[in-house]
Design a protein around this motif. Sequence first.
Motif, PDB file in Angstrom:
ATOM      1  N   GLY A 144     -14.253  16.952   6.469  1.00  0.00           N
ATOM      2  CA  GLY A 144     -14.539  16.011   7.552  1.00  0.00           C
ATOM      3  C   GLY A 144     -14.713  14.592   7.040  1.00  0.00           C
ATOM      4  N   THR A 145     -15.435  14.440   5.921  1.00  0.00           N
ATOM      5  CA  THR A 145     -15.613  13.115   5.319  1.00  0.00           C
ATOM      6  C   THR A 145     -14.288  12.570   4.799  1.00  0.00           C
ATOM      7  OG1 THR A 145     -17.834  13.812   4.646  1.00  0.00           O
ATOM      8  CG2 THR A 145     -16.979  11.796   3.671  1.00  0.00           C
ATOM      9  N   TYR A 146     -13.465  13.447   4.230  1.00  0.00           N
ATOM     10  CA  TYR A 146     -12.136  13.057   3.723  1.00  0.00           C
ATOM     11  C   TYR A 146     -11.273  12.497   4.851  1.00  0.00           C
ATOM     12  CZ  TYR A 146      -7.431  13.743   1.759  1.00  0.00           C
ATOM     13  OH  TYR A 146      -6.127  13.581   1.340  1.00  0.00           O
ATOM     14  N   VAL A 147     -11.229  13.209   5.977  1.00  0.00           N
ATOM     15  CA  VAL A 147     -10.437  12.749   7.125  1.00  0.00           C
ATOM     16  C   VAL A 147     -11.022  11.458   7.694  1.00  0.00           C
ATOM     17  CG1 VAL A 147      -9.697  13.313   9.475  1.00  0.00           C
ATOM     18  CG2 VAL A 147      -9.623  15.070   7.689  1.00  0.00           C
ATOM     19  N   PHE A 148     -12.355  11.372   7.768  1.00  0.00           N
ATOM     20  CA  PHE A 148     -12.996  10.154   8.280  1.00  0.00           C
ATOM     21  C   PHE A 148     -12.656   8.946   7.401  1.00  0.00           C
ATOM     22  CE2 PHE A 148     -16.633   7.218   8.213  1.00  0.00           C
ATOM     23  CZ  PHE A 148     -16.661   6.843   9.552  1.00  0.00           C
ATOM     24  N   ALA A 149     -12.662   9.141   6.067  1.00  0.00           N
ATOM     25  CA  ALA A 149     -12.320   8.045   5.145  1.00  0.00           C
ATOM     26  C   ALA A 149     -10.889   7.592   5.354  1.00  0.00           C
ATOM     27  CB  ALA A 149     -12.532   8.491   3.696  1.00  0.00           C
ATOM     28  N   ILE A 150      -9.982   8.554   5.568  1.00  0.00           N
ATOM     29  CA  ILE A 150      -8.580   8.207   5.816  1.00  0.00           C
ATOM     30  C   ILE A 150      -8.457   7.391   7.099  1.00  0.00           C
ATOM     31  CG2 ILE A 150      -6.327   9.165   6.457  1.00  0.00           C
ATOM     32  CD1 ILE A 150      -6.839  11.455   4.549  1.00  0.00           C
ATOM     33  N   VAL A 151      -9.081   7.866   8.166  1.00  0.00           N
ATOM     34  CA  VAL A 151      -8.985   7.181   9.462  1.00  0.00           C
ATOM     35  C   VAL A 151      -9.554   5.765   9.352  1.00  0.00           C
ATOM     36  CG1 VAL A 151      -9.813   7.168  11.851  1.00  0.00           C
ATOM     37  CG2 VAL A 151      -9.039   9.311  10.798  1.00  0.00           C
ATOM     38  N   LEU A 152     -10.694   5.615   8.686  1.00  0.00           N
ATOM     39  CA  LEU A 152     -11.343   4.308   8.586  1.00  0.00           C
ATOM     40  C   LEU A 152     -10.506   3.324   7.769  1.00  0.00           C
ATOM     41  CD1 LEU A 152     -13.847   2.538   9.088  1.00  0.00           C
ATOM     42  CD2 LEU A 152     -14.829   3.499   6.997  1.00  0.00           C
ATOM     43  N   ILE A 158      -7.278   3.559   6.638  1.00  0.00           N
ATOM     44  CA  ILE A 158      -5.918   3.341   7.120  1.00  0.00           C
ATOM     45  C   ILE A 158      -5.917   2.477   8.374  1.00  0.00           C
ATOM     46  CG2 ILE A 158      -3.867   4.469   8.071  1.00  0.00           C
ATOM     47  CD1 ILE A 158      -4.114   4.686   5.066  1.00  0.00           C
ATOM     48  N   SER A 159      -6.940   2.603   9.211  1.00  0.00           N
ATOM     49  CA  SER A 159      -7.031   1.729  10.395  1.00  0.00           C
ATOM     50  C   SER A 159      -7.127   0.269   9.972  1.00  0.00           C
ATOM     51  CB  SER A 159      -8.245   2.114  11.242  1.00  0.00           C
ATOM     52  OG  SER A 159      -8.144   3.437  11.702  1.00  0.00           O
ATOM     53  N   VAL A 210      -3.711  -0.821   8.622  1.00  0.00           N
ATOM     54  CA  VAL A 210      -2.736  -1.068   9.691  1.00  0.00           C
ATOM     55  C   VAL A 210      -2.956  -2.437  10.309  1.00  0.00           C
ATOM     56  CG1 VAL A 210      -2.064  -0.354  12.024  1.00  0.00           C
ATOM     57  CG2 VAL A 210      -2.279   1.356  10.224  1.00  0.00           C
ATOM     58  N   VAL A 211      -4.226  -2.801  10.534  1.00  0.00           N
ATOM     59  CA  VAL A 211      -4.534  -4.112  11.124  1.00  0.00           C
ATOM     60  C   VAL A 211      -4.051  -5.235  10.208  1.00  0.00           C
ATOM     61  CG1 VAL A 211      -6.394  -5.669  11.795  1.00  0.00           C
ATOM     62  CG2 VAL A 211      -6.483  -3.258  12.469  1.00  0.00           C
ATOM     63  N   PHE A 212      -4.360  -5.137   8.912  1.00  0.00           N
ATOM     64  CA  PHE A 212      -3.927  -6.172   7.972  1.00  0.00           C
ATOM     65  C   PHE A 212      -2.405  -6.204   7.853  1.00  0.00           C
ATOM     66  CE2 PHE A 212      -8.352  -6.108   6.521  1.00  0.00           C
ATOM     67  CZ  PHE A 212      -8.561  -7.462   6.254  1.00  0.00           C
ATOM     68  N   ASP A 213      -1.770  -5.037   7.828  1.00  0.00           N
ATOM     69  CA  ASP A 213      -0.312  -4.983   7.706  1.00  0.00           C
ATOM     70  C   ASP A 213       0.367  -5.602   8.923  1.00  0.00           C
ATOM     71  OD1 ASP A 213       2.056  -3.640   6.124  1.00  0.00           O
ATOM     72  OD2 ASP A 213       2.376  -3.086   8.225  1.00  0.00           O
ATOM     73  N   PHE A 214      -0.164  -5.329  10.111  1.00  0.00           N
ATOM     74  CA  PHE A 214       0.432  -5.884  11.319  1.00  0.00           C
ATOM     75  C   PHE A 214       0.253  -7.402  11.368  1.00  0.00           C
ATOM     76  CE2 PHE A 214       0.223  -7.138  15.814  1.00  0.00           C
ATOM     77  CZ  PHE A 214       1.489  -6.744  16.213  1.00  0.00           C
ATOM     78  N   ASN A 215      -0.932  -7.893  10.975  1.00  0.00           N
ATOM     79  CA  ASN A 215      -1.153  -9.342  10.951  1.00  0.00           C
ATOM     80  C   ASN A 215      -0.200 -10.039   9.989  1.00  0.00           C
ATOM     81  OD1 ASN A 215      -3.212  -9.370  12.847  1.00  0.00           O
ATOM     82  ND2 ASN A 215      -4.834  -9.075  11.323  1.00  0.00           N
ATOM     83  N   GLU A 216       0.120  -9.366   8.895  1.00  0.00           N
ATOM     84  CA  GLU A 216       1.024  -9.959   7.911  1.00  0.00           C
ATOM     85  C   GLU A 216       2.470  -9.968   8.383  1.00  0.00           C
ATOM     86  OE1 GLU A 216       2.695  -9.013   3.397  1.00  0.00           O
ATOM     87  OE2 GLU A 216       1.009  -7.870   4.217  1.00  0.00           O
ATOM     88  N   LYS A 217       2.866  -8.935   9.119  1.00  0.00           N
ATOM     89  CA  LYS A 217       4.289  -8.765   9.451  1.00  0.00           C
ATOM     90  C   LYS A 217       4.650  -9.073  10.892  1.00  0.00           C
ATOM     91  CE  LYS A 217       4.912  -5.193   5.911  1.00  0.00           C
ATOM     92  NZ  LYS A 217       5.220  -3.778   5.619  1.00  0.00           N
ATOM     93  N   GLN A 218       3.668  -9.398  11.727  1.00  0.00           N
ATOM     94  CA  GLN A 218       3.979  -9.561  13.146  1.00  0.00           C
ATOM     95  C   GLN A 218       4.955 -10.705  13.408  1.00  0.00           C
ATOM     96  OE1 GLN A 218       0.753 -10.773  15.699  1.00  0.00           O
ATOM     97  NE2 GLN A 218      -0.372 -11.768  14.031  1.00  0.00           N
ATOM     98  N   ASP A 219       4.881 -11.783  12.616  1.00  0.00           N
ATOM     99  CA  ASP A 219       5.814 -12.891  12.816  1.00  0.00           C
ATOM    100  C   ASP A 219       7.254 -12.446  12.580  1.00  0.00           C
ATOM    101  OD1 ASP A 219       3.754 -14.577  13.430  1.00  0.00           O
ATOM    102  OD2 ASP A 219       3.542 -15.369  11.383  1.00  0.00           O
ATOM    103  N   LYS A 220       7.461 -11.653  11.511  1.00  0.00           N
ATOM    104  CA  LYS A 220       8.806 -11.146  11.233  1.00  0.00           C
ATOM    105  C   LYS A 220       9.261 -10.180  12.317  1.00  0.00           C
ATOM    106  CE  LYS A 220      10.069 -12.951   7.220  1.00  0.00           C
ATOM    107  NZ  LYS A 220      10.078 -12.135   5.995  1.00  0.00           N
TER     108      LYS A 220
END
Length: 378
Positions: free
Chosen positions: A33-41, A43-44, A47-57
Amino acid sequence: MKRFNLNLLKNTRFLHEKPLILLDWYIIKKFLGTYVFAIVLIISIAVVFDFNEKQDKFMSHDAPWNAIIFDYYLNFIPYFANLFSPLFVFIAVIFFTSKLAENSEIIAMFSTGMSFKRMLRPYMVSAAIIAVVTFTLGAFVIPRGSVTRINFEDKYYKQRKVNTARNIQLEVDSGVIAYIDRFENYSKTGYRFSLDKFEGKQLVSHLTARSITYDTSAVHKWIIKDYMIREMKGMKETITKGSRIDTTLFMEPADFIIMKNQQEMLTSPELSEYIDRQRQRGFANIKEFEIEYHKRIAMSFASFILTLIGVSLSSRKTKGGMGLHLGIGLALSFSYILFQTIASTFAINGNMPPAIAVWIPNILYAFIAFYLYEKAPK
């Protein structure tokens, strides 16, 4: 974290030698449960940082939202979750075990007569589950998704596909060597082509042509234009010229048009087949493919090593508490990922065999795990 019932621990005094008891299932559920929670936290946040970096492209290339979500991020998430699985294992083990130690629950376990070795059993079961899932995703599932993700990036973010190749030389059959000076993938045409046939060490046929084009209507079918064939039989030589000849050669553009990170788009069986085929043809540029093949196995086994390090490190109650354990654990996990990258670089740029390079971090950290295990509270 809710403190586990100490009465239940006392009742396990004579049950702890059974394969799995209620306490084991408690640890397995909390670990996973902690492993999955760490992934969700994490990776979320990624994803936010990746989208902010690539949204212009994305916006400048008019990428549709359904493609961004389903073609890119739906495949981005499992790829990076699997890539940083060692980090998530460390975070899960150290966070959960430090909490147990802080609440004196590990002391309660030991008071029932449970040994440290026995306490490790549910942790190793959890690590085995993570190892199987990690290997299955990395070997079979993620490569299929990577095809869609990389094609999306090539179209809407940054072009990765290679359209040309130069100085191509490979063995297309036993004793038959093909050479292409330049190949253009968009037209499937190679220029200044030659084909040499040997019997033993004796050259018996030499074909040269102005161009060779891959016929996409059939497998391994090539069209040779403006060719000349020299056939040598002892002291005699026969020359044949022509404008076009259709032939079958056991090669295709995918054998030498290699795009960046192409190895990530092949499943493990496909990687093994590709490596064997290219090695037989004398194609030297396959180290990245060999590293990817062995890394998928090594990364799965790393779950056991890193779990042992995490439990041994965080099972003792210390003044620094969870923060100290998390700090050491993060440093070790990042150093593992960094060391694995360095070892892979040595394999690509040096003479180190890829299989050895990929397993060196596991071997080194296995020694660290054994040392910490010996120092862990018994």
